[in-house]
Design a protein around this motif. Structure first.
Motif, PDB file in Angstrom:
ATOM      1  N   UNK A 209       0.809  -1.218   0.000  1.00  0.00           N
ATOM      2  CA  UNK A 209       0.000   0.000   0.000  1.00  0.00           C
ATOM      3  C   UNK A 209       0.843   1.269   0.000  1.00  0.00           C
ATOM      4  N   UNK A 210       2.150   1.136   0.219  1.00  0.00           N
ATOM      5  CA  UNK A 210       3.028   2.309   0.298  1.00  0.00           C
ATOM      6  C   UNK A 210       3.277   2.951  -1.059  1.00  0.00           C
ATOM      7  N   UNK A 211       2.997   2.243  -2.134  1.00  0.00           N
ATOM      8  CA  UNK A 211       3.133   2.818  -3.471  1.00  0.00           C
ATOM      9  C   UNK A 211       1.916   3.706  -3.740  1.00  0.00           C
ATOM     10  N   UNK A 212       2.154   4.915  -4.238  1.00  0.00           N
ATOM     11  CA  UNK A 212       1.057   5.877  -4.422  1.00  0.00           C
ATOM     12  C   UNK A 212      -0.035   5.361  -5.363  1.00  0.00           C
ATOM     13  N   UNK A 213       0.351   4.734  -6.469  1.00  0.00           N
ATOM     14  CA  UNK A 213      -0.669   4.209  -7.384  1.00  0.00           C
ATOM     15  C   UNK A 213      -1.475   3.083  -6.752  1.00  0.00           C
ATOM     16  N   UNK A 214      -0.810   2.215  -6.002  1.00  0.00           N
ATOM     17  CA  UNK A 214      -1.546   1.125  -5.345  1.00  0.00           C
ATOM     18  C   UNK A 214      -2.459   1.662  -4.251  1.00  0.00           C
TER      19      UNK A 214
ATOM     20  N   UNK B 269      -9.781  -1.279 -16.746  1.00  0.00           N
ATOM     21  CA  UNK B 269      -9.791  -0.055 -17.567  1.00  0.00           C
ATOM     22  C   UNK B 269     -10.281   1.144 -16.759  1.00  0.00           C
ATOM     23  N   UNK B 270     -11.301   0.942 -15.921  1.00  0.00           N
ATOM     24  CA  UNK B 270     -11.784   2.025 -15.057  1.00  0.00           C
ATOM     25  C   UNK B 270     -10.670   2.486 -14.119  1.00  0.00           C
ATOM     26  N   UNK B 271     -10.019   1.531 -13.494  1.00  0.00           N
ATOM     27  CA  UNK B 271      -8.962   1.845 -12.535  1.00  0.00           C
ATOM     28  C   UNK B 271      -7.820   2.587 -13.222  1.00  0.00           C
ATOM     29  N   UNK B 272      -7.432   2.133 -14.412  1.00  0.00           N
ATOM     30  CA  UNK B 272      -6.352   2.780 -15.151  1.00  0.00           C
ATOM     31  C   UNK B 272      -6.684   4.245 -15.409  1.00  0.00           C
ATOM     32  N   UNK B 273      -7.909   4.516 -15.798  1.00  0.00           N
ATOM     33  CA  UNK B 273      -8.321   5.895 -16.054  1.00  0.00           C
ATOM     34  C   UNK B 273      -8.397   6.719 -14.776  1.00  0.00           C
ATOM     35  N   UNK B 274      -8.823   6.114 -13.693  1.00  0.00           N
ATOM     36  CA  UNK B 274      -8.912   6.829 -12.407  1.00  0.00           C
ATOM     37  C   UNK B 274      -7.532   7.265 -11.941  1.00  0.00           C
ATOM     38  N   UNK B 275      -6.553   6.367 -12.029  1.00  0.00           N
ATOM     39  CA  UNK B 275      -5.220   6.693 -11.504  1.00  0.00           C
ATOM     40  C   UNK B 275      -4.325   7.338 -12.555  1.00  0.00           C
ATOM     41  N   UNK B 276      -4.794   7.425 -13.788  1.00  0.00           N
ATOM     42  CA  UNK B 276      -4.011   8.061 -14.845  1.00  0.00           C
ATOM     43  C   UNK B 276      -2.801   7.249 -15.272  1.00  0.00           C
ATOM     44  N   UNK B 277      -2.998   5.951 -15.408  1.00  0.00           N
ATOM     45  CA  UNK B 277      -1.907   5.057 -15.810  1.00  0.00           C
ATOM     46  C   UNK B 277      -2.380   4.173 -16.958  1.00  0.00           C
ATOM     47  N   UNK B 278      -1.437   3.502 -17.588  1.00  0.00           N
ATOM     48  CA  UNK B 278      -1.802   2.568 -18.663  1.00  0.00           C
ATOM     49  C   UNK B 278      -2.454   1.328 -18.055  1.00  0.00           C
TER      50      UNK B 278
END
Length: 122
Positions: free
Chosen positions: A39-44, A60-69
């Motif tokens: 949990x210490x990683x910001x994206x996680x 795909x929803x999660x990728x868009x929420x966190x702004x990652x591929x």
């Protein structure tokens, strides 16, 4: 560390130390460390928080929420899955993720409340 925030002499409560040390030996603290490392990683952490807001999200929803591929998001989700933080189910070609249990949600929400309280004190 200043001299005011540590003991000026060395002494300890042997009974208390032995009791707590014995209890510590019964627990798997390394598992707790691994949970918090995941949990210490910001994206996680963002993923876990997002899953606190909605019971289930597709990759795909999660990728868009966190702004990652999608690939990066999938990598983070695999890490969270290995630590028992999230679970997933397949529906056709889609993978939906959710928190493994309510304890993770409690940890995230308590951490956020704690952070707000610390900021008020400072």
């Amino acid at each position: 560390m200043s001299k005011k925030d540590k003991c000026e002499i060395y002494c300890y409560d042997e009974e208390k130390v032995n009791r707590i040390h014995g209890e510590l030996q019964k627990e798997d603290i390394s598992s707790v460390v691994q949970l918090f490392k995941a949990l210490a990683d910001e994206n996680r952490a963002k993923i876990a928080y997002s899953l606190c807001q909605d019971k289930e999200l597709c990759v795909c929803d999660i990728a868009n929420i966190i702004g990652a591929s999608v690939a990066t998001t999938s990598h983070h989700l695999r890490t969270l899955y290995k630590q028992g933080i999230v679970k997933y189910r397949k529906e056709g070609k889609l993978a939906f993720y959710s928190l493994d249990d309510d304890h993770i949600k409690q940890l995230i929400m308590i951490a956020l409340v704690h952070d707000k309280e610390v900021k008020v004190r400072v």
